[in-house]
Enzyme design. Structure first.
Site, mmCIF file in Angstrom:
data_model
loop_
_atom_site.group_PDB
_atom_site.id
_atom_site.type_symbol
_atom_site.label_atom_id
_atom_site.label_comp_id
_atom_site.label_asym_id
_atom_site.label_seq_id
_atom_site.Cartn_x
_atom_site.Cartn_y
_atom_site.Cartn_z
ATOM 1 N N CYS A 2 0.829 -1.189 0.000
ATOM 2 C CA CYS A 2 0.000 0.000 0.000
ATOM 3 C C CYS A 2 0.870 1.248 0.000
ATOM 4 C CB CYS A 2 -0.889 0.008 1.252
ATOM 5 S SG CYS A 2 -1.811 -1.525 1.504
ATOM 6 N N ASP A 101 -3.258 -10.118 7.321
ATOM 7 C CA ASP A 101 -2.033 -10.002 8.099
ATOM 8 C C ASP A 101 -1.986 -8.660 8.836
ATOM 9 O OD1 ASP A 101 -1.774 -8.652 5.665
ATOM 10 O OD2 ASP A 101 0.369 -9.003 5.488
ATOM 11 N N ILE A 289 11.426 -9.405 -20.405
ATOM 12 C CA ILE A 289 11.415 -8.268 -21.316
ATOM 13 C C ILE A 289 12.675 -8.307 -22.166
ATOM 14 C CG2 ILE A 289 12.628 -6.544 -19.910
ATOM 15 C CD1 ILE A 289 10.163 -4.718 -20.507
ATOM 16 N N SER A 363 10.598 -11.885 -7.501
ATOM 17 C CA SER A 363 11.762 -11.316 -8.169
ATOM 18 C C SER A 363 13.031 -11.916 -7.582
ATOM 19 C CB SER A 363 11.754 -9.794 -7.992
ATOM 20 O OG SER A 363 13.000 -9.234 -8.315
ATOM 21 N N GLY A 364 14.110 -11.875 -8.362
ATOM 22 C CA GLY A 364 15.398 -12.404 -7.909
ATOM 23 C C GLY A 364 16.303 -11.361 -7.309
#
EC number: 6.3.5.4
Length: 632
Positions: A2, A101, A289, A363-364
């Site tokens: 958020c 949560d 991409i 993501s890495g």
């Protein structure tokens, strides 16, 4: 995930800012398109924009209150171990009205206060307000995955997820010249610095307690502590533990009540995350991409090989120069402050296109800073373990300087790296790191700045900050470099890039490598498990070698780079010459030196541009930010 913002007024003058809360909250609408609400009492205001991920019901909206409004919470992030924490709290007789949560965090803070922070596994920035005590707790996660800006004066305390929200409270923005000096050297601004005087970023692992007219700062997590407990097993033991911890971290991050996917660049890091995710998320969608105009920067074939091996539903987005140019203005508008890592542009595009199908992506990010994945790590290893070849390279510094250098082709990039290696070989350990981590030297920056700005810089304060930032670089150790990376590059460059570019499209990006248990384990490993004379990220590559396609190993690392040079010399040339770096505009600003900028432009459009395109990009990013935040 958020956007949050708030104000704690210290007096009647501070209270005049409370009506600005709604505007400050609206400035974060891109971070949370699903719901907006505010809480206001006599001296405190809290604003929240929600991106619904867990428990999509209205009952989980924020600000969330408890005990007849005594407690209020606004929260940006996710708590991955919330179900375990909820079970503990339920055992003590606490009832819950939602499946979120957020409510678990609220109840944990009510019953344990700031001690709750050590129990959290996740990423977050939050503000927890106790009306009865007149006290607010503001905190940021261990590694700074989620951002938090704040401002304090004698009348008020302000905070927000982004600078643009802070400025909605009516602060008159003034450039911090020390921050500008830092930015032009590094390409980014590490916490606690910001480009606006008086506005700071809360450091990772820090909390603030705000009450009456006091703001007290505490550290609840120290990154340096994770390097003090060395792993005692052998290399094979370490590989097994790494596989176990990383898989558990990925599995925790698959919890969502919305569609979830994974970025897949074709590099080792994102390939490992996607591979582990596919084991537990059978309908996994992966996204990559590429550049249709420039094969040198395109790595989609490696991503497609991984997707084929693991059986994910893969989509490739191919961008042309026209696409990049179309994305550029809107991408730059999302920088709360100047930020010159050009890979932000493809991250922006990838996030925008990925968000059309999913709300959460893995993501890495973080692996390079944990295991030693950058070229600078290999360079540092070779500087500290020089053989005949390295000594020869070091001795030919004057030759490398004369050869054409560029990041945009293999030969030019090699000459660039050899020149930098030769320069670094003449320096002390900490300055070796700074040279390899910097975009440009202090002298180069000085040549670009006006006399008025140079006179305003506090060089003693800058040197003190730099010395503190490089305090871990006191030995010839890869782990020393990695500790510095984690406290400087990771929190200042990589994480803000992903947060800003993904949240511009209300896409939540989760980073399993930065699970605090994975980080602690990685930092316990010896140097030679990570980098040696032949391999970077050695243990990470070896631990998952059997699960990944062989073609993604032993290939050049490009990262997420953009073909900037050709773009600037053609499509962007007119805007560089007549808009961003026009002589009359530079002179009117009195920030940059007209002659220095002219010289830089001449180099950019010459046959030997070197790294000038990177330096020009830093100026472009600053100029767009200046136009949006200072001039307007």
């Amino acid at each position: 995930m958020c956007g949050i913002t708030g104000i704690f007024a210290f007096n009647e003058i501070g209270r005049f800012n409370l009506p600005n809360l709604s505007r400050a909250t609206e400035a974060l609408d891109h971070r949370g398109p699903d719901h907006q609400n505010i809480y206001v009492d006599e001296f405190v205001g809290l604003g929240h924009r929600r991106l619904s991920i867990i428990d999509l019901s209205n009952a989980a909206n924020q600000p969330m209150s408890a005990e007849n409004g005594r407690y209020q919470l606004i929260f940006n992030g996710e708590i991955y171990n919330y179900l375990e924490l909820k079970k503990e709290l339920t055992a003590f007789g606490i009832n819950f009205d939602t499946e979120s949560d957020t409510e678990v965090l609220l109840q944990l803070l009510i019953h344990e206060g700031k001690a709750a922070l050590n129990k959290l596994n996740g990423f977050f920035a939050f503000a927890f307000y106790d009306l009865q005590k007149g006290e607010m707790l503001v905190a940021r996660d261990r590694f700074g995955i989620k951002p938090l800006y704040y401002y304090e004066d004698e009348d008020r305390f302000l905070f927000a997820s982004e600078m643009k929200s802070i400025l909605r409270y009516g602060i008159a923005p003034q450039i911090d010249h020390n921050a500008l000096y830092t930015y032009l050297q590094l390409n980014y601004l590490p916490a606690p610095k910001s480009m606006i005087k008086g506005v700071e970023k809360l450091m990772p692992g820090e909390l603030l307690i705000v009450k009456k007219k006091q703001v007290e700062k505490e550290t609840y997590y120290k990154l340096s502590d994770t390097f003090t407990d060395p792993f005692n097993g052998n290399y094979d033991d370490a590989k097994a533990v790494l596989r176990e911890k990383l898989e558990a971290a990925v599995q925790k991050r698959l919890v969502a009540d919305v569609p979830l996917g994974s970025f897949l660049s074709g590099g080792v890091d994102s390939s490992i995350i996607a591979t582990l995710a596919k084991k537990h998320h059978h309908d996994l969608h992966t996204y990559s991409i590429g550049y249709s105009d420039n094969p040198f920067f395109d790595e989609t074939e490696y991503a497609e090989a991984v997707a084929k091996k693991i059986g994910s539903k893969h989509k490739v987005f191919r961008l042309s120069i026209n696409d990049l140019q179309n994305y550029l203005p809107e991408m730059l508008s999302h920088f709360s402050e100047p930020f010159a890592d050009s890979s932000a542009l493809p991250v922006y595009a990838l996030s925008k296109l990925t968000r059309e199908e999913v709300t959460v992506s893995l993501s890495g990010d973080g692996a390079d800073e944990l295991f030693g994945g950058y070229n600078k790590h290999a360079a540092l290893y070779k500087l500290w373990n020089q053989g005949a070849k390295e000594k020869l390279v070091s001795s030919f510094g004057s030759l490398w300087k004369t050869l054409p250098q560029s990041r945009n082709n293999p030969v030019g990039n090699l000459f660039r790296q050899l020149h930098k290696f030769s320069e670094a070989s003449q320096l002390e350990v900490d300055e070796q790191y700074w040279l390899l981590a910097s975009l440009q030297s202090a002298q180069s920056v000085t040549n670009l700045l006006s006399d008025n700005v140079l006179d305003a810089i506090d060089y003693e304060a800058f040197d003190s900050w730099k010395q503190d930032s490089l305090s871990s670089m006191n030995t010839k150790s890869i782990n020393s470099a990695l500790q510095t990376d984690q406290s400087l590059v990771l929190q200042g460059d990589m994480l803000p890039k992903v947060d800003l570019m993904s949240m511009a499209h209300a896409l939540e990006v989760r980073v399993p490598f930065l699970d605090h248990e994975v980080v602690a384990f990685a930092n316990s490993l010896p140097d030679n498990f990570k980098v040696n004379g032949k391999m970077k990220k050695r243990i990470l590559q070896d631990a998952f070698r059997e699960e990944l396609p062989s073609k993604i190993y032993n290939r050049p690392k490009h990262g997420f780079e953009v073909p900037l040079l050709g773009w600037m010399q053609k499509e962007l040339k007119a805007d560089i010459q007549h808009k961003w770096l026009a002589d009359d505009y530079i002179e009117s600003q009195d920030i940059f030196d007209v002659a220095g900028v002219k010289k830089l432009k001449l180099k950019l459009f010459s046959n030997n541009p070197g790294d000038s395109h990177a330096h020009v990009w830093a100026l472009i990013c600053f100029q767009e930010w200046y136009s949006n935040y200072i001039e307007s």
